[in-house]
Design an enzyme around this catalytic site. Structure first.
Site, PDB file in Angstrom:
ATOM      1  N   SER A 121      13.365-111.899  26.725  1.00  0.00           N
ATOM      2  CA  SER A 121      14.259-112.536  25.761  1.00  0.00           C
ATOM      3  C   SER A 121      13.862-112.221  24.330  1.00  0.00           C
ATOM      4  O   SER A 121      14.716-111.988  23.481  1.00  0.00           O
ATOM      5  CB  SER A 121      14.264-114.052  25.980  1.00  0.00           C
ATOM      6  OG  SER A 121      14.803-114.376  27.238  1.00  0.00           O
ATOM      7  N   GLY A 126       2.972-116.133  23.534  1.00  0.00           N
ATOM      8  CA  GLY A 126       3.200-115.930  24.952  1.00  0.00           C
ATOM      9  C   GLY A 126       4.589-116.282  25.427  1.00  0.00           C
ATOM     10  O   GLY A 126       4.765-116.750  26.551  1.00  0.00           O
ATOM     11  N   GLY A 127       5.601-116.081  24.597  1.00  0.00           N
ATOM     12  CA  GLY A 127       6.973-116.364  24.996  1.00  0.00           C
ATOM     13  C   GLY A 127       7.498-115.366  26.023  1.00  0.00           C
ATOM     14  O   GLY A 127       6.830-114.402  26.381  1.00  0.00           O
ATOM     15  N   ARG A 128       8.709-115.601  26.477  1.00  0.00           N
ATOM     16  CA  ARG A 128       9.321-114.755  27.501  1.00  0.00           C
ATOM     17  C   ARG A 128       9.706-113.406  26.893  1.00  0.00           C
ATOM     18  O   ARG A 128      10.609-113.313  26.069  1.00  0.00           O
ATOM     19  CB  ARG A 128      10.555-115.452  28.079  1.00  0.00           C
ATOM     20  CG  ARG A 128      11.218-114.686  29.215  1.00  0.00           C
ATOM     21  CD  ARG A 128      12.338-115.530  29.838  1.00  0.00           C
ATOM     22  NE  ARG A 128      12.953-114.835  30.967  1.00  0.00           N
ATOM     23  CZ  ARG A 128      14.099-114.168  30.902  1.00  0.00           C
ATOM     24  NH1 ARG A 128      14.749-114.088  29.763  1.00  0.00           N
ATOM     25  NH2 ARG A 128      14.583-113.571  31.969  1.00  0.00           N
ATOM     26  N   ILE A 129       9.003-112.360  27.301  1.00  0.00           N
ATOM     27  CA  ILE A 129       9.123-111.059  26.656  1.00  0.00           C
ATOM     28  C   ILE A 129      10.538-110.502  26.723  1.00  0.00           C
ATOM     29  O   ILE A 129      11.052-109.949  25.750  1.00  0.00           O
ATOM     30  CB  ILE A 129       8.129-110.055  27.286  1.00  0.00           C
ATOM     31  CG1 ILE A 129       6.688-110.500  27.000  1.00  0.00           C
ATOM     32  CG2 ILE A 129       8.367-108.647  26.753  1.00  0.00           C
ATOM     33  CD1 ILE A 129       6.369-110.635  25.536  1.00  0.00           C
ATOM     34  N   HIS A 185      24.057-107.903  14.180  1.00  0.00           N
ATOM     35  CA  HIS A 185      23.262-109.054  14.622  1.00  0.00           C
ATOM     36  C   HIS A 185      23.969-110.321  14.166  1.00  0.00           C
ATOM     37  O   HIS A 185      24.476-110.399  13.048  1.00  0.00           O
ATOM     38  CB  HIS A 185      21.862-109.021  14.012  1.00  0.00           C
ATOM     39  CG  HIS A 185      21.183-110.372  14.032  1.00  0.00           C
ATOM     40  ND1 HIS A 185      21.162-111.201  12.932  1.00  0.00           N
ATOM     41  CD2 HIS A 185      20.544-111.043  15.017  1.00  0.00           C
ATOM     42  CE1 HIS A 185      20.530-112.311  13.238  1.00  0.00           C
ATOM     43  NE2 HIS A 185      20.141-112.238  14.496  1.00  0.00           N
TER      44      HIS A 185
END
Length: 450
Positions: A413, A408-411, A252
């Site tokens: 990503s 509620g972010g972009r899943i 990472h």
């Protein structure tokens, strides 16, 4: 029990928690589980480390800090009290019905809007806004950092594809009308890589004044001044690489730059800036020469700038990637730093560039040695158990991941860091003295590898 993580996950996320984030002075015991903070108390701006960059979700929750998720694009939180999120092969959506919660939200503040992202067919030459004036220049710190992360994305992806010998990255490009955007690249089910993601983003937004004041140095002369909403800029690269072979380690890395500035004619919010990032190694089996090589490259990059960086950032890394409920680290460490602005800005830009450029020489020689090693079902099962630990850390403790899920972010990503498969067994204990036991012992008791 093996679980295919992209097939079907159900998260029950409580978005009404009120715990604050820990301070930036991270220790193993200070890493509180990150939550969507609903208080207006202190929350640092630049310490969401792993996955991204600030995007304020358009929700009436009294969020006092930006979400640091490198490519996540925000969507409104649809429930104030409880959210059920179902993720099925990238088509999941948050669902929920908020019950009366006026005792939690006595006076909903004005929401901060973020423009919806627009898919792009081609990569633009820059995601910077022309209206930025001098900061839009390719010679500005913003311009040079964006160029650096995009060059790093290209070089890492080229090296990953070359090592795979046939797999290719899928690319998504997006932008926003008011400026900013990102490039997501994922290689999945290759010959060498189970899943490899390399994302870059440039984000513009506005943070609430409480978050700005929390992030400012304590000795700032105007700390007690109450500015209005503060514009911010952030850019970064984030990557997680999961090989198939259990003898090849996961890697990472993440490097980011963050700025705030005052609106025109608005006092009380002078420009502030931070650098953050790190690179860490997560093997299932220890090959001491590999770990020493990896740490030697990290130390070499640090020593070019400041002799104290490697020991300081190595300990910070060991402390951050700590799975409290297991009493062990996620892997064998590397370097990690955040909120770094107490050195010359040009020096820190060069340092972040050196660290990014060190990813390929630190990691790919290890992959070339291990990717074709023969292994047994026993080895694979142990790798899957360690992948389970990776999942636990990312979904429970990683601030970027958990905040993105709860807001509620972009899943696609947010969850790009997760492996395709992982395994959990009841009360699994490796035999003392075995190779598996040696790895676990090193995760429980961090070592000085060089």
């Amino acid at each position: 029990m093996s679980v295919h993580l992209t097939s079907f996950l159900i998260f029950s996320l409580n978005s009404t928690v009120t715990d604050s984030f820990p301070s930036n002075n991270l220790t193993g015991t200070g890493n509180k589980m990150p939550t969507a903070t609903l208080s207006s108390s202190s929350s640092s701006l630049a310490f969401f480390p792993l996955s991204s960059f600030p995007t304020i979700p358009s929700t009436s929750a009294n969020l006092t800090f930006p979400s640091f998720l490198p490519i996540p694009t925000p969507a409104p939180v649809r429930s104030r009290s409880r959210m059920m999120m179902m993720i099925g092969r990238g088509r999941g959506r948050g669902r929920g019905r908020g019950r009366g919660s006026s005792h939690i939200f006595p006076s909903p503040p004005k929401a901060v809007a973020i423009e919806k992202e627009t898919p792009e067919d081609e990569r633009p030459s820059t995601f910077l806004r022309e209206s930025d004036g001098d900061t839009h220049s390719p010679s500005s710190v913003r311009g040079r950092f964006e160029r650096m992360i995009r060059d790093a994305q290209d070089s890492v992806c080229q090296a990953i594809e070359a090592a795979d010998g046939g797999g290719n990255f899928k690319e998504d490009v997006w932008s926003r009308p008011g400026g900013g955007g990102g490039i997501s690249r994922v290689l999945q089910d290759g010959a060498v890589w189970e899943k490899a993601g390399v994302n870059v983003s440039v984000v513009y937004g506005v943070m609430p004044p409480e978050a700005y004041r929390a992030a400012k140095p304590a000795d700032s002369a105007d700390l007690n001044h109450k500015p209005g909403p503060v514009p911010f800029f952030a850019a970064g690269i984030s990557s997680v690489l999961h090989p198939k072979n259990p003898f090849a380690p996961t890697l990472h890395f993440n490097y980011r730059y963050f700025e705030t500035d005052a609106p025109k004619d608005a006092p009380g919010a002078p420009r502030q800036w931070w650098f953050g990032g790190g690179t860490d190694l997560t093997p299932a089996y220890i090959f001491e020469e590999d770990v020493k090589h990896f740490h030697s490259v990290q130390k070499s990059a640090c020593d070019k700038f400041e002799p104290s960086f490697y020991p300081r950032f190595k300990k910070w890394c060991d402390d951050y990637f700590y799975i409290k409920h297991r009493g062990e680290r996620r892997g064998l460490g590397g370097i990690f730093f955040d909120d770094l602005n107490n050195y010359d800005q040009e020096m820190l830009l060069s340092f972040a560039t050196e660290c990014s450029n060190s990813v390929v020489p630190a990691y790919l020689p290890i992959i070339e040695k291990r990717k074709d090693m023969p292994f047994t079902d026993h080895h694979k099962a142990w790798q899957q158990l360690r992948r389970g630990r990776y999942v636990e850390f990312n979904l429970v403790y990683d601030r970027g991941t958990t905040f993105g899920l709860k807001t509620g972010g972009r899943i696609e990503s947010i969850l790009v860091s997760l492996p395709l498969t992982a395994r959990w067994e009841y009360d699994h204990q490796p035999e003392e003295g075995s190779e598996e036991w040696k790895l676990l012992d090193a995760c429980i008791n961090p070592k000085e590898w060089i």
